[in-house]
Design an enzyme around this catalytic site. Structure first.
Site, PDB file in Angstrom:
ATOM      1  CB  CYS A 135       2.103   6.390  14.166  1.00 58.91           C
ATOM      2  SG  CYS A 135       1.805   8.138  14.418  1.00 58.91           S
ATOM      3  CG  HIS A 188       4.821   5.942  10.831  1.00 62.73           C
ATOM      4  ND1 HIS A 188       3.734   6.575  10.264  1.00 62.73           N
ATOM      5  CD2 HIS A 188       5.129   6.658  11.947  1.00 62.73           C
ATOM      6  CE1 HIS A 188       3.408   7.609  11.008  1.00 62.73           C
ATOM      7  NE2 HIS A 188       4.239   7.695  12.022  1.00 62.73           N
ATOM      8  CG  ASN A 228       3.389  11.286  11.398  1.00 63.50           C
ATOM      9  OD1 ASN A 228       2.557  10.438  11.099  1.00 63.50           O
ATOM     10  ND2 ASN A 228       4.105  11.248  12.499  1.00 63.50           N
TER      11      ASN A 228
HETATM   12  O1  UT7 Z   1       4.468   9.369  14.381  1.00 64.52           O
HETATM   13  C1  UT7 Z   1       4.831   8.943  15.659  1.00 64.52           C
HETATM   14  C2  UT7 Z   1       6.253   9.025  15.840  1.00 64.52           C
HETATM   15  N1  UT7 Z   1       6.681  10.410  15.852  1.00 64.52           N
HETATM   16  C3  UT7 Z   1       7.918  10.655  15.580  1.00 64.52           C
HETATM   17  O2  UT7 Z   1       8.610   9.738  15.245  1.00 64.52           O
HETATM   18  C4  UT7 Z   1       8.480  12.049  15.763  1.00 64.52           C
HETATM   19  C5  UT7 Z   1       9.870  11.917  16.284  1.00 64.52           C
HETATM   20  N2  UT7 Z   1      10.545  13.149  16.505  1.00 64.52           N
HETATM   21  C6  UT7 Z   1      11.001  13.966  15.534  1.00 64.52           C
HETATM   22  O3  UT7 Z   1      10.768  13.710  14.374  1.00 64.52           O
HETATM   23  C7  UT7 Z   1      11.849  15.144  15.914  1.00 64.52           C
HETATM   24  O4  UT7 Z   1      12.209  15.046  17.273  1.00 64.52           O
HETATM   25  C8  UT7 Z   1      11.168  16.515  15.663  1.00 64.52           C
HETATM   26  C9  UT7 Z   1      11.072  16.757  14.180  1.00 64.52           C
HETATM   27  C10 UT7 Z   1       9.784  16.496  16.279  1.00 64.52           C
HETATM   28  C11 UT7 Z   1      11.967  17.643  16.291  1.00 64.52           C
HETATM   29  O5  UT7 Z   1      13.312  17.643  15.828  1.00 64.52           O
HETATM   30  P1  UT7 Z   1      14.509  17.841  16.856  1.00 64.52           P
HETATM   31  O6  UT7 Z   1      15.720  17.862  16.062  1.00 64.52           O
HETATM   32  O7  UT7 Z   1      14.370  16.764  17.908  1.00 64.52           O
HETATM   33  O8  UT7 Z   1      14.240  19.273  17.443  1.00 64.52           O
HETATM   34  P2  UT7 Z   1      13.875  19.743  18.923  1.00 64.52           P
HETATM   35  O9  UT7 Z   1      12.492  19.378  19.280  1.00 64.52           O
HETATM   36  O10 UT7 Z   1      14.949  19.310  19.852  1.00 64.52           O
HETATM   37  O11 UT7 Z   1      13.949  21.314  18.752  1.00 64.52           O
HETATM   38  C12 UT7 Z   1      15.144  21.971  18.334  1.00 64.52           C
HETATM   39  C13 UT7 Z   1      14.906  23.464  18.233  1.00 64.52           C
HETATM   40  C14 UT7 Z   1      14.296  24.067  19.491  1.00 64.52           C
HETATM   41  O12 UT7 Z   1      14.897  25.321  19.695  1.00 64.52           O
HETATM   42  P3  UT7 Z   1      16.059  25.522  20.776  1.00 64.52           P
HETATM   43  O13 UT7 Z   1      15.447  25.108  22.090  1.00 64.52           O
HETATM   44  O14 UT7 Z   1      17.160  24.608  20.324  1.00 64.52           O
HETATM   45  O15 UT7 Z   1      16.371  26.968  20.659  1.00 64.52           O
HETATM   46  C15 UT7 Z   1      12.834  24.247  19.117  1.00 64.52           C
HETATM   47  O16 UT7 Z   1      12.236  25.320  19.821  1.00 64.52           O
HETATM   48  O17 UT7 Z   1      13.984  23.753  17.170  1.00 64.52           O
HETATM   49  C16 UT7 Z   1      12.928  24.589  17.663  1.00 64.52           C
HETATM   50  N3  UT7 Z   1      11.703  24.265  16.920  1.00 64.52           N
HETATM   51  C17 UT7 Z   1      11.340  24.887  15.797  1.00 64.52           C
HETATM   52  N4  UT7 Z   1      11.884  25.887  15.097  1.00 64.52           N
HETATM   53  C18 UT7 Z   1      11.249  26.282  13.974  1.00 64.52           C
HETATM   54  C19 UT7 Z   1      10.802  23.296  17.210  1.00 64.52           C
HETATM   55  N5  UT7 Z   1       9.841  23.292  16.279  1.00 64.52           N
HETATM   56  C20 UT7 Z   1      10.144  24.253  15.389  1.00 64.52           C
HETATM   57  C21 UT7 Z   1       9.531  24.710  14.213  1.00 64.52           C
HETATM   58  N6  UT7 Z   1      10.130  25.726  13.539  1.00 64.52           N
HETATM   59  N7  UT7 Z   1       8.395  24.175  13.725  1.00 64.52           N
END
Ligand code: UT7
Length: 321
Positions: free
Chosen positions: A113, A248, A278
């Site tokens: 990225c 980004h 992204n």
């Molecule tokens: O480009 C390179 C750099 N990349 C980035 O900068 C990405 C950085 N990270 C992020 O943007 C965020 O961490 C994410 C958008 C990827 C995830 O957001 P989050 O607030 O950190 O969520 P999480 O991964 O901790 O997941 C929270 C909940 C989980 O459920 P439980 O365990 O709390 O019940 C996941 O299973 O959201 C659930 N979940 C979803 N639910 C519906 C994860 N993906 C999805 C989805 N739809 N697509």
């Protein structure tokens, strides 16, 4: 003094737009979750005949047209990509072939990225050292082809696209246009937080993207704020001097958190993650081109580019239009 001056920009997107609602019909997710956690509403997905090199070539042609330059006048082509058409040769040489030019240097850089920042830093150094007098710097990706469509935590986040800048060596005054400073960093200790689980030398396959999103998020905000301060410190500008920040586009919440940390006004941050998602190395030049074409980024503006990605790698570049 000789500086690499931005003479034009261009971008390209696949034909097919895919909304969150459409994605939610195939993946266990919802429009509400994706928008709340990421700010994404839409992404573009490459279809038949659309590859990283076709998108890169379309973006390059648009940038050349905006710059009023012919491809034959370009002395260097750099493509930042993690999704090349082929393992080798480089996507840059495919773009070169499509543009119908031969002889100039052409190569890819891989910093995922942050690839576009690494490409800009390389092109700027080559232009200032006299190795090239003009450059096409492209970020292009088809991440849809390395996504695990069963993994809802990653597949909803990415899209395909390309963006390009034309740089030209110009003898300018101290307060004139051009790239002022680029700072690049990496920390390979975090290889396993964002990676592809395959490759020519390990599995002999391309592999799929894997990410520990929450940990990447945490590092992104810290690293980006640090490198932005570093570039400001190197050039003597304050955050309040910036006309625009082109970050980004990974997550709207990262953009907001970074802006807050620096005390930057939200209106100065170019946001396209809502419509493009992204697009990895393509995201900065894509967002840049959108803001040039809609009239926000204008001649004389002070513009900061920044990105963070797998490796980890991160960087920022300050330029005057
Ligand atoms: O480009 C390179 C750099 N990349 C980035 O900068 C990405 C950085 N990270 C992020 O943007 C965020 O961490 C994410 C958008 C990827 C995830 O957001 P989050 O607030 O950190 O969520 P999480 O991964 O901790 O997941 C929270 C909940 C989980 O459920 P439980 O365990 O709390 O019940 C996941 O299973 O959201 C659930 N979940 C979803 N639910 C519906 C994860 N993906 C999805 C989805 N739809 N697509």
């Amino acid at each position: 003094m000789i500086r690499a001056v931005v003479k034009g920009s261009g971008s390209a997107l696949p034909r097919r737009a895919v909304s969150n609602e459409e994605l939610a019909q195939q993946v266990d997710t919802s429009d509400e979750w994706i928008r709340e956690r990421t700010g994404i509403s839409n992404r573009y997905i490459a279809g038949d005949g659309e590859t990283t090199s076709t998108l890169a070539t379309a973006a390059a042609r648009a940038a050349l047209e905006a710059a009023g330059l012919d491809a034959s006048e370009i002395e260097l082509i750099i493509v930042a990509t993690a999704t090349p058409d082929r393992t080798f040769p480089s996507t840059a040489t495919l773009v070169q072939r499509e543009l119908g030019v031969a002889g100039c240097a052409a190569f890819d850089v891989g910093a995922v990225c942050s690839g576009f920042l690494y490409a800009i830093g390389t092109a700027d150094a080559m232009i200032r050292s006299g190795m090239a007098r003009s450059a096409l710097v492209i970020g292009a990706e088809t991440f849809s082809r390395i996504l695990d469509w069963e993994d809802r935590a990653t597949c909803v986040l990415f899209g395909d696209g390309a963006g390009a800048l034309v740089l030209k060596a110009e003898d300018v005054a101290e307060d004139g246009p051009g790239i002022l400073s680029t700072k690049l960093h990496a920390d390979g200790a975090h290889n396993d937080l964002l990676y592809v689980d395959g490759g020519p030398s390990t599995t002999g396959t391309v592999g799929k993207l894997r990410m520990k999103g929450r940990e990447v998020f945490r590092h992104a905000v810290v690293n980006l704020a640090e490198v932005l301060e570093e570039v400001l410190g190197a050039t003597g500008y304050a955050a309040s001097d910036l006309d625009w920040v082109v970050p980004h586009q990974a997550n709207a919440r990262i953009l907001e958190a970074t802006a807050r940390k620096l005390g930057l006004a939200r209106e100065k941050v170019i946001v396209t993650v809502d419509r493009h998602a992204n697009t990895s190395a393509a995201s900065v030049p894509l967002a840049f081109d959108v803001a040039v074409r809609d009239g926000r980024i204008k001649p004389g503006d002070l513009v900061m580019l920044e990105a963070m990605g797998g490796g980890f790698t991160w960087g920022a570049s300050l330029l005057r239009m």
